[in-house]
Design a protein around this motif. Structure first.
Motif, PDB file in Angstrom:
ATOM      1  N   SER A  63      95.267  67.534  19.747  1.00 56.91           N
ATOM      2  CA  SER A  63      95.146  67.943  21.147  1.00 56.91           C
ATOM      3  C   SER A  63      94.536  69.342  21.237  1.00 56.91           C
ATOM      4  O   SER A  63      94.521  70.087  20.247  1.00 56.91           O
ATOM      5  N   TYR A  64      94.035  69.684  22.416  1.00 57.35           N
ATOM      6  CA  TYR A  64      93.551  71.031  22.752  1.00 57.35           C
ATOM      7  C   TYR A  64      92.404  71.514  21.864  1.00 57.35           C
ATOM      8  O   TYR A  64      92.153  72.715  21.777  1.00 57.35           O
ATOM      9  N   GLU A  65      91.708  70.603  21.209  1.00 57.76           N
ATOM     10  CA  GLU A  65      90.617  70.938  20.290  1.00 57.76           C
ATOM     11  C   GLU A  65      91.117  71.779  19.107  1.00 57.76           C
ATOM     12  O   GLU A  65      90.353  72.513  18.478  1.00 57.76           O
TER      13      GLU A  65
ATOM     14  N   ARG B  79      76.493  76.070  28.180  1.00 58.95           N
ATOM     15  CA  ARG B  79      75.465  75.755  29.173  1.00 58.95           C
ATOM     16  C   ARG B  79      74.401  74.865  28.525  1.00 58.95           C
ATOM     17  O   ARG B  79      73.662  75.294  27.652  1.00 58.95           O
ATOM     18  N   ASP B  80      74.373  73.612  28.927  1.00 56.93           N
ATOM     19  CA  ASP B  80      73.473  72.619  28.317  1.00 56.93           C
ATOM     20  C   ASP B  80      73.679  72.544  26.806  1.00 56.93           C
ATOM     21  O   ASP B  80      72.721  72.322  26.043  1.00 56.93           O
ATOM     22  N   ALA B  81      74.911  72.718  26.373  1.00 56.00           N
ATOM     23  CA  ALA B  81      75.184  72.751  24.931  1.00 56.00           C
ATOM     24  C   ALA B  81      76.641  72.369  24.704  1.00 56.00           C
ATOM     25  O   ALA B  81      77.519  73.235  24.671  1.00 56.00           O
ATOM     26  N   VAL B  82      76.901  71.069  24.549  1.00 60.50           N
ATOM     27  CA  VAL B  82      78.291  70.611  24.475  1.00 60.50           C
ATOM     28  C   VAL B  82      79.034  71.222  23.295  1.00 60.50           C
ATOM     29  O   VAL B  82      80.231  71.491  23.372  1.00 60.50           O
TER      30      VAL B  82
ATOM     31  N   GLY C  84      83.737  68.533  16.100  1.00 55.97           N
ATOM     32  CA  GLY C  84      82.958  69.050  17.212  1.00 55.97           C
ATOM     33  C   GLY C  84      83.562  68.716  18.567  1.00 55.97           C
ATOM     34  O   GLY C  84      84.594  68.066  18.685  1.00 55.97           O
ATOM     35  N   ARG C  85      82.872  69.191  19.616  1.00 59.94           N
ATOM     36  CA  ARG C  85      83.408  69.066  20.972  1.00 59.94           C
ATOM     37  C   ARG C  85      83.566  67.606  21.396  1.00 59.94           C
ATOM     38  O   ARG C  85      84.519  67.262  22.096  1.00 59.94           O
ATOM     39  N   HIS C  86      82.663  66.735  20.976  1.00 56.50           N
ATOM     40  CA  HIS C  86      82.792  65.324  21.350  1.00 56.50           C
ATOM     41  C   HIS C  86      84.095  64.734  20.801  1.00 56.50           C
ATOM     42  O   HIS C  86      84.724  63.890  21.454  1.00 56.50           O
ATOM     43  N   TRP C  87      84.464  65.165  19.606  1.00 56.73           N
ATOM     44  CA  TRP C  87      85.694  64.667  18.974  1.00 56.73           C
ATOM     45  C   TRP C  87      86.904  65.012  19.835  1.00 56.73           C
ATOM     46  O   TRP C  87      87.831  64.214  19.978  1.00 56.73           O
ATOM     47  N   TYR C  88      86.879  66.206  20.388  1.00 59.22           N
ATOM     48  CA  TYR C  88      87.951  66.626  21.294  1.00 59.22           C
ATOM     49  C   TYR C  88      87.921  65.826  22.592  1.00 59.22           C
ATOM     50  O   TYR C  88      88.939  65.282  23.034  1.00 59.22           O
TER      51      TYR C  88
END
Length: 735
Positions: free
Chosen positions: A506-508, A323-326, A541-545
């Motif tokens: 894939s899939y983080e 929530r408001d935290a990628v 991190g999430r952006h990389w995924y």
């Protein structure tokens, strides 16, 4: 050292002693968004068709003939793996409900033996949590064999355990067995006091088993016809299966369902979600009449995990959420808050969002919060006292300290009341270590690590003989792609060595540092082994995924090619002696780079490869297809996604170029990536390729997504893959 001239001789095309099987063409048209594709080999999907089975057996016969010259090398690699492995070994005992549980491996046996021995003390003293010393091959007084996998597997073509659970009183043991490789299990229940099996038997169960606190009820999962886990059911011991009730059913075909116990075992936690949002439902064992409680509904589009626990008499929930935290953060919430609208709820921040830190998840013990996080690509563990959690005076987190730069540390399981947590540590050249970490106290503010075991590696293995370094490739768009480069320390950077590039993306899922005995066989033949941490994984991190999924998926493939270019230009290898390998979604990666840059590879091994992704995802009735939409997009409803996927899916982009040696490795009973995908792909490759290198399909007719079962068969599979690569890149001789 192998010279370039010798390498050319070793990798020269050998006379192929058999012709590849040619599947008949039965054109089937597929039309979506005004685009029509004629697929000549879709008929190979007919698994029960004797003609299909005959064709697959012919493929294996051809593969055996083509690779017959590698048999000696395969045997050597298998023996190297075997000779480095202490075959009679055991796990570090873990304490649970007054017993120490552990597993044994015995030389000559393929499967583990599950055991336990009674624990001393009531668990109130720290010393009660120090595991007993159990030595390989030494009898343990009072040892009880719970389950012997070798006995269970006798006479069966395949054996795998899909879950197990013990009642709190230690009397009953439920376990799930797969004898086909299709990851559907038969559950049986054993009375550990007598060794007898109860009459209760449940068929076609998915992963996951747990008992109610009183041991009267077993919770289990079923999958639908698309192999999607969707039902949590309850079985009351002593009743028939047709009396089992559905506790929860998920009807959204794009959502995955799982369940487990909360850390304090006061709740059953049902988790429903995809990679973009989720929903948790709790069943309180002390108030089952209240039914399931939904915390945050999926309509809020929040991706979260929930850990309920009781703290100082108040019901709390520890949330790991985006929530408001990628990159996710952690909040502490009073359970009563979830009855309010989301905008009115009060969440106390425990760990704030940080663009440089990916929060993977959190759990609790009776005294501490334990967080799994990723920073600087490294997965690590951090602990914080529960006292003051979420308040301004919250204690600082403490991380166990390790010496190496590149490593992986993960939770190895713990008991809620234990003053220690179990950690598993490894790096590329440090065999797995099991630690117990004494949680910080006023007297021990940094905690303390206790090494319980380091996995032995035989055959004179010395970590100092090898080097792991972090390097960076530059992608087409300027993005820096991290690489893990592994090699022998005595290798000379004279541009003559062989190389292998491995990836997933894939899939983080992250390709974290981890020790592997089989890989040493390649390194000892002078191979520079590169793990490409491409976008679509979770290393950065999430952006990389997110930069490697859906309409950004091509970044995964171009990143891998950039990693290959880095290796070719590094000065370590001969560019003509580079191989590539990846499995499952990494097999899709292999197919994509084979089409993008076939000239850069001497050989490609694609393990259980997802190479016909568009066909699969266009059919929501196929296993897992609907669940893939949040990873790749939905080509059924979105013409842009359809067009984008059609531009990269390997089967539909085979072109008239000289492909390198290619091995597609699959299993007949794989339920995740069906055998038909690589079977179709190799047919198309052979027909279209302008080159003369062999393209083979290796198929295990009694295996699943992980191939054949048992450790020896697993070693043989890895030896086959590595021998195929080593032969092609001229790395067959030990240094």
């Amino acid at each position: 050292m192998t010279t370039p001239d010798t390498a050319a001789t070793l990798s020269a095309p050998a006379a192929v002693p058999a012709s590849p099987p040619v599947a008949k063409k039965v054109p089937v048209e597929r039309t979506h968004h005004g685009d029509t594709l004629a697929d000549n080999y879709e008929w190979l999907r007919e698994k029960e068709n004797p003609e299909v089975v005959a064709h697959l057996n012919a493929e294996q016969a051809y593969t055996d003939a083509v690779t017959a010259g590698q048999e000696s090398l395969r045997t050597d690699i298998f023996n190297e793996i075997k000779n480095r492995t202490q075959e009679t070994d055991l796990s570090v005992p873990s304490r649970k409900d007054g017993w120490w549980y552990y597993s044994r491996m015995v030389e000559g046996s393929a499967y583990s033996i599950q055991c336990r021995v009674k624990a001393d003390g009531d668990g109130s003293a720290v010393a009660d949590w120090t595991p007993p010393v159990v030595e390989p091959g030494v009898d343990v007084p009072g040892e009880q064999v719970i389950l012997d996998g070798n006995a269970e597997a006798e006479g069966k073509p395949f054996f795998s355990l899909g879950g197990a659970a013990v009642t709190r009183d230690g009397n009953l043991y439920a376990y799930a067995v797969d004898n086909a490789g299709d990851e559907l299990f038969t559950v049986r229940i054993k009375d550990l006091r007598t060794g007898e099996l109860l009459e209760d038997t449940i068929e076609n169960v998915f992963y996951g088993l747990t008992f109610s606190p009183d041991g009267s009820t077993l919770y289990y999962m079923l999958a639908d016809d698309s192999w999607r886990p969707y039902q949590v059911k309850t079985h009351i011991l002593g009743t028939t299966v047709d009396q089992d009730e559905v506790l929860y059913q998920e009807d959204d075909v794009a959502m995955w369902t799982g369940f487990g116990l909360s850390s304090d075992r006061r709740h059953l936690v049902i988790s429903i979600g995809c990679s973009e949002f989720s929903e948790a439902r709790l069943l309180a064992f002390d108030a089952p009449e209240k039914g399931l409680q939904t915390l945050i509904p999926r309509s809020e589009q929040i991706l979260y995990d929930a850990e309920p626990f009781l703290w100082e008499g108040a019901e709390k929930v520890l949330l790991t959420h985006d929530r408001d935290a990628v990159n996710s953060m952690i909040s502490l919430v009073d359970a009563a808050e979830f009855a309010k609208p989301l905008g009115d709820q009060v969440w106390a921040t425990v760990i704030a969002h940080d663009d440089a830190v990916r929060i993977n998840g959190a759990t609790v013990t009776a005294t501490h919060m334990v967080v799994s996080l990723r920073k600087d690509t490294i997965e690590r563990i951090q602990v914080t006292a529960l006292e003051g959690l979420g308040a301004a005076e919250q204690a600082a987190g403490v991380e166990p300290a390790f010496d190496e730069e590149l490593y992986t540390t993960q939770m190895g399981g713990t008991e809620f009341e234990s003053p220690e947590i179990r950690l598993v540590y490894t790096s590329d050249f440090t065999p797995p270590r099991v630690y117990d970490f004494a949680l910080p106290t006023a007297a021990l503010p940094r905690g303390e690590l206790f090494l319980r075991k380091e996995t032995p590696v035989l055959g004179g293995y010395r970590p100092s003989d090898y080097v792991a370094s972090r390097e960076w490739a530059t992608a087409d768009d300027g993005t820096k792609v991290p690489l893990s480069v592994l090699r022998r320390s005595d290798l000379v950077p004279d541009g003559s060595n062989a190389g292998v590039v491995y990836g997933y993306g894939s899939y983080e899922v992250s390709m974290d540092p981890g020790f592997g005995v089989p890989r040493l066989s390649l390194l000892d033949r002078g191979v520079v082994f590169v793990i490409a941490h491409v976008r679509g994984g979770g290393e950065m991190g999430r952006h990389w995924y997110e930069d490697g999924k859906k309409l950004h998926k091509k970044n995964t493939f171009s990143d891998f090619v950039a990693a290959t270019d880095w290796l070719a230009q590094s000065g370590w290898v001969d560019p003509a002696r580079i191989g590539a390998m990846g499995g499952s979604a990494g097999g899709l990666l292999m197919g994509a780079v084979a089409n993008l840059a076939p000239e850069k590879y001497a050989a490609i091994v694609a393990q259980v490869p997802f190479v016909d992704a568009l066909t699969t995802i266009l059919d929501p009735d196929l296993p897992l297809s609907a669940l893939e939409w949040e990873e790749w997009g939905n080509p059924i409803t979105d013409p842009e996604v359809y067009k984008y996927m059609k531009e990269y899916t390997p089967y539909e982009n085979v072109r008239a170029v000289a492909y390198p040696k290619i091995a597609a490795v699959t299993s007949f009973n794989d339920t995740r990536v069906l055998y038909v995908e690589p079977a179709k792909w190799v047919q198309e490759l052979r027909e279209v390729s302008t080159g003369s290198e062999p393209i083979v399909l290796k198929i295990e007719m009694d295996g699943g997504h992980g191939g054949a079962s048992g450790r020896y068969e697993g070693w043989k599979t890895r030896a086959w893959d590595y021998a195929f690569l080593a032969d092609a890149i001229g790395a067959t001789t030990l240094r």
